[in-house]
Design an enzyme around this catalytic site. Structure first.
Site, PDB file in Angstrom:
ATOM      1  N   GLY A  31     -34.291  54.736 -16.515  1.00 52.60           N
ATOM      2  CA  GLY A  31     -34.348  53.318 -16.847  1.00 52.60           C
ATOM      3  C   GLY A  31     -35.716  52.753 -16.512  1.00 52.60           C
ATOM      4  CB  CYS A  32     -37.529  49.858 -17.881  1.00 52.74           C
ATOM      5  SG  CYS A  32     -36.155  48.688 -17.965  1.00 52.74           S
ATOM      6  CE1 TYR A  33     -36.592  44.768 -13.867  1.00 54.26           C
ATOM      7  CE2 TYR A  33     -34.535  45.177 -15.020  1.00 54.26           C
ATOM      8  CZ  TYR A  33     -35.563  44.324 -14.673  1.00 54.26           C
ATOM      9  OH  TYR A  33     -35.562  43.028 -15.129  1.00 54.26           O
TER      10      TYR A  33
ATOM     11  CB  THR B 108     -39.659  54.127 -14.471  1.00 54.47           C
ATOM     12  OG1 THR B 108     -38.761  54.876 -15.302  1.00 54.47           O
ATOM     13  CG2 THR B 108     -41.051  54.732 -14.550  1.00 54.47           C
TER      14      THR B 108
END
Lengths: 350, 350, 350, 350
Positions: free
Chosen positions: A153-155, A157
């Site tokens: 996921g972006c967060y 990462t």
């Protein structure tokens, strides 16, 4: 030069869009199959006018089918929503096709945790142990031989890359970690919704999903592995009136006295073989625009002597590093290519 | 209806601009004297074209002089920079004119703290004990009889109002408070600077001044008074690509088990006589636009059972509630008017 | 692979910044010399933190000198302000170094016109006839053999490319052309100024420099050449709250009846050998984001039967296509490289 | 003080929201009935959290019914979509209730024109002649005695006010008028749609609906009345990445030689009794933020001697002046109140 064919399942959406941008310039991977249930029959440039004039623009969009993908491609990127991705991933897994799933369906190793946070009954729990969490800095070797990669996921990462060196070295207490994360609006997806209309996001700022964001268990899983103990974190998210970018401000408490230079060195050393991580020198703080359109994760470190805290700031582009670019990095490794192939983007400034 | 005359010293700048907007509609206070060294000789509408057509527009701008202000006005608003404000405030104090100083010069009671954080030698330390910190919710009675009011900083307004009820009731630990604050760009002022150009702020996000923001001692001073003990907080600031608005996400640890309803009740009770504070019901979070152009401080409360924390979210308009509007509220009290006179703004949405 | 060395004189500013981004990925041109009077002695990454981790980042900034540039480089990009560029360009011309001047100093062929619009006395009028106007679509062959190229202005690039096919074919009246142009804020440069602060540009819109924008004579010069007669146009500019991008809405009157398909065909034919121009199909309109970070000029065509007008919409990225990217395209041609070398950018969306 | 009760039918949407903001502070009109099919049963503050703490916040939302409205209110504002508004307006007309319809249903006097542009069969054509076009500057006297007022569209408000003085005095040719209009995103409404998501509007700019915007016949109807002849205009619209505001840049050709001062005087004279119109002095141009949250229409005038044109720039707040505020102005007149009652807003800057 070796060339590979790749499919993107679920090409309409911001991660599909970003995969198109990245693969349009990739020297070894050709996007040859793009699927979308709603847009099948059109060309990519009909849906994405910005691709007009590029070779990708005239690619026909088709309806998804695991067999078709397997027959014509070396690897598949799944950009469909969680819940829908798991069946397609399982079918491709059975067919033996290398797959990078950009959804959350295979990120968590524990079925119960998945079911609880996503309010679903995971239909392919046997694959949870097979899937590799696609963060190259932590799991690069396993990604190389993986058949199924769960793209982070972006967060997570941004949070995991920010915390890993401090936790691996025991520099900070494991029981007092607060992650105050802020994301651009592309993270909310391209589906029409009142809450993400321009006039509901522009010139304003708000928190959302406090204490219950689904990226929480993903962060905890990975940093627990790094720390060697089960961690619980306070992870909290906010919506920025920007298109791309995540900045996580991470609050930790130090276990020992240390100088800014030593902290910097510790982080530099941890990421010495990681070309996408830029550890900023003391006094320098990251900005989301400094990583715009790139694979960089910029990490800034700030010691607060008054409160004995280490503040870790971590910035990424949520669509590139936090989604589609990271998926391509994983694909590079899975296909035997160098990690950075086709991903050496310079930031777009301003 | 009683009418008062007010001066604004330093009318060019965002707080001066906002004072004009507010006083243009005030039923009892007339802005009759506006000063600016650089713009003296012009009319207000030459500098602020948006005031054209309003009675204020044709007001002549003059050069500052304490005597002139005293002679023609009942009260002065000082919107000049800190360092410069202290002498003018002292001169007006000696002349006996009621003054609201919007700068930081009289907010801190302790000269040493001021000198250290502002890198100046305060030239009127004797007035530090005379000045009243102009937060109506905490010091309303003292403001009424004050001759010199130190108008609170924007960040402190949001942080102190967010923390006061929890600290006053011993609900949270005093040793583990993190304030993650985000502000719109008007907080950086109207002076030309590369860092606040449109292309340096738009579509990006960054932290700044970490661990050394000058609003830190101001917050600590006021919440220490509330808590009854000397507190140190981790206060950290970020720049939002919006014009107006501050959102502070405040992380605290609970001292006892409590329900969301009970926390809400405790806050409601604390602010039951404070018309400008809106304690949001459980599940409801503040947004900066919901307080845009108003005096409201919206407070959202969120219990995190997993980490035993109370998250306090506090939103204000940094120019209105966090500066010029608050100054007018103080002026209202100092002039014997009801607190909310001329300040019942409805939020501008969107 | 042939490699060339290039200098950028005046590297601090948005066009210098964009040259860095583009040259960071150019396969044949290395940026080996960067000059700035104010920042000499620093590394590029000190001024541009976003370049950290890229090879360019550690390039030392030096003070400008024509001889030094000539000695070590094959070509120079001048990104210094007009007025200052003319002397450096002349010195480099005398030394025989290929030069692309991004300023306005050599765009106009007529000294009197230059002097009148720029309120200067051009000090090297003899070079005005030598300099080639660097619009590849119109002057590609001459650029190849030019020693001094005057890189077009951003607005003129969009206006000229939009008008050329219609004027070349006599499709529209030459005496009734209105160009309503809108530009992002990076066009105003990086010098601190109150008018381009975030809070003065964000969430607002305004016209500026009406009837007297300096790009007017440049547009008139070039479209007069295309039309074969001296033209006067009404050219008017507006400031958009975006970072990059120009959209010109051009109003013309038709000289004859024609179908949308025929107009489209006429434009397609005019630009059939121009890879950077995308003529959109009837019914499709350009957007600035569709060309963001690219060399594309997107042209939309709209017939208004009710008023017998042809509306031409032309979108470019003012920093890439309208400045630095176009300079690199000219350099490619001057160095014998294919036009598009290092410039095949896919748009950044969103 | 006389008090009136008003209903808002269709309270959810940006015009409904703005009516709430304006009526929250109106000294003579109370919003006592708010209707919405989808939100009936809730309180206004449930739908609009920003109203919490204001008296309006606790108003219950009910389902629409002409009879209920008539029974309890003195006037109704219809903020429902065109097509739906016509039946409700007709019912209220029959019941004798004063009504301001914010939709387009009664703006055009000619049924055929309405049917053609709106692709509908108008069901109450007999009322088209009864409805008064609610532009106070042109039809103030007729509005006072109207039973049904058709509130002008946002774009037409800006275009008509900009053109009226020039056309009334024969200053410009009637056959060569181009209106290049730009609007903020709130004009597109609050209904979820992909095209108006934050990431589809932010940091970009585009034209839309060229040559076929439905406000065209409305503009032509009104300026034809002013000019005394049937006019056709080229009216073209663009979407700005801002919340509120319209700027129309209007291109006309002069019929005679005239000085800037004389043009200014002519406009000043035309609007000498119109407190909401601000004719800017020569050299001064309007900005959308200068009219933000207000009733002002700012008009800038620019003579272009080179092309013999008069450029007219007209800025309004599309939600306040261009919709809800104008509706309240009409209501004021219909109820016998002074035009500006409750509408003396100072602009919100920045």
């Amino acid at each position: 030069m070796t060339r590979f064919s790749a499919a993107v399942a679920g090409v309409t959406g911001y991660t599909g869009m970003e995969l198109c941008r990245i693969l349009a310039g990739h020297p070894n991977i050709d996007l040859t199959l793009a699927t979308s249930r709603t847009e099948a029959g059109k060309q990519l440039q009909d849906v994405y006018p910005f691709l007009r004039g590029l070779p990708l623009g005239s690619l026909a969009i088709t309806a998804p089918s695991a067999e078709t993908i397997k027959d014509s491609c070396d690897l598949a990127f799944l950009a469909v929503p969680h819940g829908a991705a798991m069946d397609l991933a399982a079918a491709l897994y059975d067919l033996g096709l290398k797959t990078v799933d950009l959804s959350a369906d295979f990120r968590l190793h524990d079925k119960k945790t998945y079911d609880a946070w996503y309010a679903l009954d995971h239909r392919h729990p046997e694959l949870l142990a097979q899937a590799v969490y696609g963060l190259p800095e932590l799991h690069g070797e396993r990604i190389k031989s993986a058949r199924l990669v769960a793209n982070p996921g972006c967060y997570p990462t941004s949070a995991i890359l920010g915390l890993a060196p401090a936790l691996a070295s025991g520099l900070v207490h494991t029981g007092d970690i607060v992650i105050d994360a802020k994301s651009g609006a592309s993270g909310a997806g391209r589906k029409p919704a009142q809450a993400t209309l321009f006039c509901e996001v522009s010139d304003t700022f708000r928190a959302y999903n406090l204490t219950k964001h689904r990226h929480t268990p993903e962060i905890e899983q990975e940093i627990s592995l790094v720390a060697g103990e089960a961690l619980t974190v306070s992870f909290n998210t906010h919506l920025l009136p920007i298109n791309r970018g995540i900045l996580s401000t991470i609050y930790t408490r130090l276990t020992r006295t240390i100088s800014p230079e030593r902290v910097h060195e510790l982080y530099e050393n941890f990421y010495k073989d990681s070309p996408f991580v830029r550890v900023l020198p003391p006094g320098c703080l990251p900005e989301t625009r400094h990583v715009r359109a790139t694979m960089f994760c910029d990490i800034g470190l700030c010691l607060d002597a008054r409160t004995n805290r280490l503040l870790i700031l971590s910035a990424i582009d949520n669509l590139c590093r936090g989604a589609s670019g990271q998926a391509v990095a994983c694909a590079n490794l899975m296909l035997g290519l160098p990690l950075t192939t086709g991903l050496n983007f310079a930031p777009l400034m301003p």
